[in-house]
Design a protein around this motif. Structure first.
Motif, PDB file in Angstrom:
ATOM      1  N   ILE A   1     -15.697 -18.191  47.958  1.00 24.38           N
ATOM      2  CA  ILE A   1     -14.552 -18.600  48.775  1.00 24.38           C
ATOM      3  C   ILE A   1     -13.432 -19.191  47.924  1.00 24.38           C
ATOM      4  O   ILE A   1     -12.273 -19.236  48.364  1.00 24.38           O
ATOM      5  N   THR A   2     -13.740 -19.621  46.705  1.00 23.42           N
ATOM      6  CA  THR A   2     -12.722 -20.182  45.835  1.00 23.42           C
ATOM      7  C   THR A   2     -11.654 -19.144  45.499  1.00 23.42           C
ATOM      8  O   THR A   2     -10.458 -19.473  45.406  1.00 23.42           O
TER       9      THR A   2
ATOM     10  N   PHE B   1      -9.741 -22.498  36.843  1.00 19.25           N
ATOM     11  CA  PHE B   1     -10.692 -21.841  37.748  1.00 19.25           C
ATOM     12  C   PHE B   1     -12.057 -22.532  37.731  1.00 19.25           C
ATOM     13  O   PHE B   1     -12.673 -22.738  38.776  1.00 19.25           O
ATOM     14  N   SER B   2     -12.557 -22.904  36.556  1.00 21.86           N
ATOM     15  CA  SER B   2     -13.875 -23.533  36.467  1.00 21.86           C
ATOM     16  C   SER B   2     -13.893 -24.881  37.181  1.00 21.86           C
ATOM     17  O   SER B   2     -14.863 -25.229  37.866  1.00 21.86           O
ATOM     18  N   GLN B   3     -12.798 -25.662  37.038  1.00 24.34           N
ATOM     19  CA  GLN B   3     -12.744 -26.948  37.725  1.00 24.34           C
ATOM     20  C   GLN B   3     -12.723 -26.766  39.240  1.00 24.34           C
ATOM     21  O   GLN B   3     -13.403 -27.478  39.990  1.00 24.34           O
TER      22      GLN B   3
ATOM     23  N   PHE C   1     -15.617 -28.266  41.957  1.00 33.09           N
ATOM     24  CA  PHE C   1     -15.351 -29.250  43.013  1.00 33.09           C
ATOM     25  C   PHE C   1     -15.570 -28.655  44.403  1.00 33.09           C
ATOM     26  O   PHE C   1     -16.140 -29.316  45.282  1.00 33.09           O
ATOM     27  N   ILE C   2     -15.153 -27.426  44.625  1.00 29.90           N
ATOM     28  CA  ILE C   2     -15.364 -26.804  45.940  1.00 29.90           C
ATOM     29  C   ILE C   2     -16.836 -26.501  46.147  1.00 29.90           C
ATOM     30  O   ILE C   2     -17.398 -26.724  47.230  1.00 29.90           O
ATOM     31  N   GLY C   3     -17.511 -26.002  45.111  1.00 33.48           N
ATOM     32  CA  GLY C   3     -18.937 -25.698  45.231  1.00 33.48           C
ATOM     33  C   GLY C   3     -19.777 -26.932  45.501  1.00 33.48           C
ATOM     34  O   GLY C   3     -20.687 -26.921  46.337  1.00 33.48           O
TER      35      GLY C   3
ATOM     36  N   ALA D   1     -16.233 -34.241  33.804  1.00 35.76           N
ATOM     37  CA  ALA D   1     -16.068 -34.006  32.365  1.00 35.76           C
ATOM     38  C   ALA D   1     -15.125 -32.839  32.110  1.00 35.76           C
ATOM     39  O   ALA D   1     -14.227 -32.920  31.269  1.00 35.76           O
ATOM     40  N   LEU D   2     -15.307 -31.754  32.864  1.00 36.64           N
ATOM     41  CA  LEU D   2     -14.425 -30.594  32.703  1.00 36.64           C
ATOM     42  C   LEU D   2     -13.011 -30.919  33.157  1.00 36.64           C
ATOM     43  O   LEU D   2     -12.029 -30.455  32.580  1.00 36.64           O
TER      44      LEU D   2
END
Length: 825
Positions: A138-139, A154-156, A160-162, A211-212
């Protein structure tokens, strides 16, 4: 008006000096705190009938005060929540959050998690991984549809959404399970264990996300790696060095030492602050340090209990709601505009529910769990709470979540938590409630011989703490003797389940045991004081003791008591009075709180068997002197039969004091009475409405007294006292209670004898304790010099009750363990 932060002062000189207190930091903080507490408590009151946890009201209260509702009025927002006050409010709230996460670490027992089994681990793994995978999917859509999200790494964004979709709130889940009476059933045990696994996973993922997030703002790509390495080193240091040190501190503060050095408490509180500073220095949020430090505190000892008592009420009752308010001030539902935005909200909610419920359901089914239980587990694991808000706030702080995305995810957390209770009730019903007007269920099995040596009498005794134990042991010992059938005593330690962390600690220690009890103790665990007090008594005489705990909300505690009384077919329930006297000449001490009086009242109303309420003023001793106060009626006849059981005991001296009144009933002198067609009189009073069967009841009274006198002639005394008016009756009762000739007075609660007009008149007076009846109310009153303990008996009227044995024996081949009853589905 714009403010310069450097010019803000802490306190004002007062309105008389021309200052506006709302333009100064401290008085404004006081107003903000008062407003937040008032709104959240009012919403909690409104949501109570819907069985919603308090966190729902606190989050909704924050949103209500924010720009979504009241904050839309700019004058209100600038007056009460000006922008310059936000750092101050958030700093105070962060202190509360830091210590709350320390309490969360205290309640999370890692050793208990390791014992939870593969089933709970599998459910937790599926409940985290599948929603996280759905969150990744869904991100992609959210980054394109929500303004500003495509500018975030994208990784951040995925993390957070996951995490926000995969979290399960352990404390909130525990309270929902308690409210639904599923706390220690198979479903509740599995859900609690899986939620504990989920908690650990969520904190690891959150540390990784932070951290990310921090690494993304630095020029060096190795910053995130250094933050992660430092975080792992911090956790290792805390668990290998600090944890043994805190175990030593816990031993120093154990019961073996006379005093607890306050320096240890202060050192621990300073350690929380220092741990928070260390993780903030590393680049991980300060609350992570408080959580890890909480993990190092030894579980189950006096040290952890003292820490909880010192900080819990202040943190959870005052500071934590400020954190929800600050979150609400950041939540602007107005940012969700248009059909597309609301469609995204529906999509996020559906994705979160589908991932949690589907993942948990599939794994539970693979573990051979029934369909409805598996589905209920999925709904329960979908519960959100404080950790969800922490993730979202950190994401907003790190500029990972935009205003619109933040609002969508906050509303998702509210909706999924709100739907948990009604959904579980619809899918997997709680245990059957005790009927409002329960009927006595104590009956003899037809195939059990009356004098069988395998028969056992059963009593359920409910206590609030160790202070109730000595008198209760004396009472049970007086009832049981070598000439009677063996007696089995279920001692239920009643413990209130509240929003306090200490309640959740109790639940976690007992979740391996059957509903609603902790029925035993593992080797090496700290034994409950009540259970330990009865352990020596279990090894002598003809009494078998089964110490247990019942952990429940006060509003439903009576259901647990009545449920077990009916299931175990006990002969009598003994309740501890909500007051206790300490020392001669002192007033009553409200040692357990007024709420326990309501528990006793509801048990008396719904009990399936006779009930005795013990007003304890110190009953016991080598030679026990007992007075059976007899006026007439079913309750008094049962009390007299109980006295006959005591008279058989060699260490008990029983005296039957019968109160009689000269003359016949004067129908004009008894208020609110009418003569029915069958010749019966009904007397209404402030405490009860009791039918009096003139002829039949009088015959039963005379027969019971005659049987007692003939059987216990020489073993028990018989005294008759005449009373002629209400004031004379009250003086007689007070004289008996004050005379120090008796240590215990046993009296029936209710029936008005047909020849005792004074009792009916006495009952018209406003009672102090209406649940004890007119006579018991006088003897249990405070400040009147009464020194004897009082046992007030309520006996449910049965057809042909005079043929019912005192404490009905039941066959001992029944399963004697206290186990979970499967809910009605």
């Amino acid at each position: 008006m714009a403010f310069n932060m450097t010019s803000i002062k802490t306190s004002s000189d007062g309105a008389w000096q021309g200052d506006n207190p709302l333009r100064f930091a401290f008085p404004l903080l006081v107003v903000q705190t008062t407003l937040v507490l008032s709104v959240s408590r009012f919403l909690a009151f409104l949501l109570k009938p819907f069985r919603q946890p308090r966190v729902i009201a606190e989050i909704a209260g924050g949103i209500l005060l924010g720009p979504s509702a009241l904050g839309r009025n700019k004058d209100f927002l600038h007056l009460v929540f000006p922008s310059w006050s936000t750092p101050i409010l958030e700093s105070v709230a962060s202190v509360g959050l830091l210590f709350f996460l320390f309490l969360v670490g205290l309640e999370l027992d890692l050793s208990s998690i390791r014992r939870s089994g593969k089933r709970a681990f599998g459910i937790a793994l599926a409940g985290v991984s599948l929603p996280f995978i759905f969150g990744v999917g869904i991100t992609f859509l959210l980054r394109k549809a929500v303004d500003g999200e495509d500018k975030v790494g994208f990784s951040q964004c995925i993390l957070f959404i996951g995490i926000s979709l995969s979290i399960t709130a352990f404390p909130v889940l525990a309270r929902i399970l308690a409210e639904l009476k599923l706390l220690t059933t198979d479903v509740g045990q599995t859900a609690m264990a899986a939620a504990a696994f989920n908690d650990v996973a969520a904190w690891i993922l959150l540390a990784l996300a932070v951290a990310l997030g921090n690494g993304g703002s630095h020029s060096s790509p190795l910053a995130s790696i250094w933050i992660l390495i430092s975080g792992v080193a911090f956790v290792a240091f805390m668990l290998t060095i600090i944890r043994p040190a805190m175990n030593w501190v816990g031993r120093q503060c154990s019961r073996m030492h006379d005093t607890m050095d306050e320096a240890y408490i202060c050192l621990t509180l300073a350690g929380v602050m220092l741990s928070g500073f260390t993780t903030d220095l590393i680049g991980i949020h300060a609350i992570f340090g408080g959580f890890v430090f909480g993990l190092t505190i030894p579980k189950g000892g006096e040290f952890s209990e003292r820490l909880i008592k010192r900080i819990e009420d202040f943190v959870t009752g005052l500071l934590l709601p400020l954190y929800f308010a600050s979150s609400g001030l950041k939540t602007d539902v107005a940012k969700i505009q248009g059909v597309e935005a609301w469609g995204l909200l529906a999509l996020v909610i559906s994705t979160a529910c589908a991932g949690k419920i589907l993942g948990t359901f599939v794994v539970a089914m693979l573990c051979m769990t029934p369909v409805r239980e598996s589905l209920a587990l999925g709904v329960l694991m979908n519960t959100k709470g404080l950790v969800e808000l922490i993730v979202l706030n950190i994401g907003k702080e790190k500029k990972v979540l935009s205003d619109e995305m933040f609002a969508i995810l906050v509303l998702m957390a509210l909706f999924t938590t709100f739907m948990t209770t009604p959904a579980v009730m619809a899918i997997y019903k709680p245990i059957r409630r005790i009927a409002t007007q329960a009927q006595p269920q104590i009956q003899r099995e037809s195939n059990v011989a009356e004098n069988s040596s395998q028969d056992k009498l059963r009593i359920l005794a409910c206590v609030h703490g160790p202070a109730n134990v000595p008198s209760l042991i004396s009472l049970i010992d007086s009832i049981s003797n070598a000439n009677q059938s063996p007696l089995k005593l279920y001692v239920m330690h009643l413990m209130e389940l509240t929003d306090r962390t200490s309640s959740i600690l109790m639940v976690q220690r007992g979740r391996k045991n059957g509903f609603p009890f902790i029925k035993g103790f593992r080797r090496g665990e700290l034994k409950d004081q009540v259970g330990a007090a009865f352990e020596p008594y279990n090894h002598f005489g003809r009494v078998t003791v089964r110490p247990t705990k019942a952990i429940s909300a006060l509003s439903t505690m009576h259901e647990d008591i009545c449920h077990v009384a009916k299931k175990k077919r006990v002969g009598m329930i003994v309740l501890s009075f909500h007051k206790q006297w300490r020392g001669e000449g002192q007033e009553a001490v409200e040692n357990v709180g007024h709420g326990w009086r309501g528990v006793n009242q509801r048990v008396l109303k719904n009990a399936p068997c006779p009930v005795g309420v013990l007003v304890d003023r110190g009953f016991g001793g080598v030679e026990r002197r007992v007075c059976i106060l007899f006026l007439g009626g079913p309750d008094d006849r049962y009390a007299l039969k109980l006295g006959g059981s005591m008279a058989e005991h060699s260490a008990v001296r029983v005296t039957l004091v019968r109160l009689v009144e000269k003359g016949k009933i004067d129908s004009n002198s008894i208020s609110s009475q009418g003569l029915a067609q069958d010749g019966c009189i009904e007397v209404s009073s402030a405490s009860s409405t009791t039918p009096i069967y003139c002829g039949k009841e009088k015959e039963l009274d005379e027969a019971t007294v005659a049987e007692f006198r003939s059987r216990w002639e020489g073993s028990a005394k018989h005294v008759e006292k005449e009373v002629e008016a209400t004031n004379v009756l009250e003086e007689v009762l007070l004289a008996i209670g004050r005379c120090r000739e008796y240590e215990l007075i046993v009296v029936g609660k209710g029936g008005f004898p047909p020849n005792m007009v004074a009792v009916a008149q006495l009952s018209d007076h406003q009672p102090e304790h209406a649940e004890l009846g007119p006579i018991g109310d006088v003897l249990a009153s405070s400040g009147r010099g009464i020194t004897a303990s009082v046992l007030v008996i309520q006996h449910h009227s049965l057809p042909h009750e005079h043929h019912q044995p005192l404490l009905m024996p039941i066959h001992d081949h029944m399963d004697d363990t206290i186990t979970a009853e499967e809910p009605t589905v």
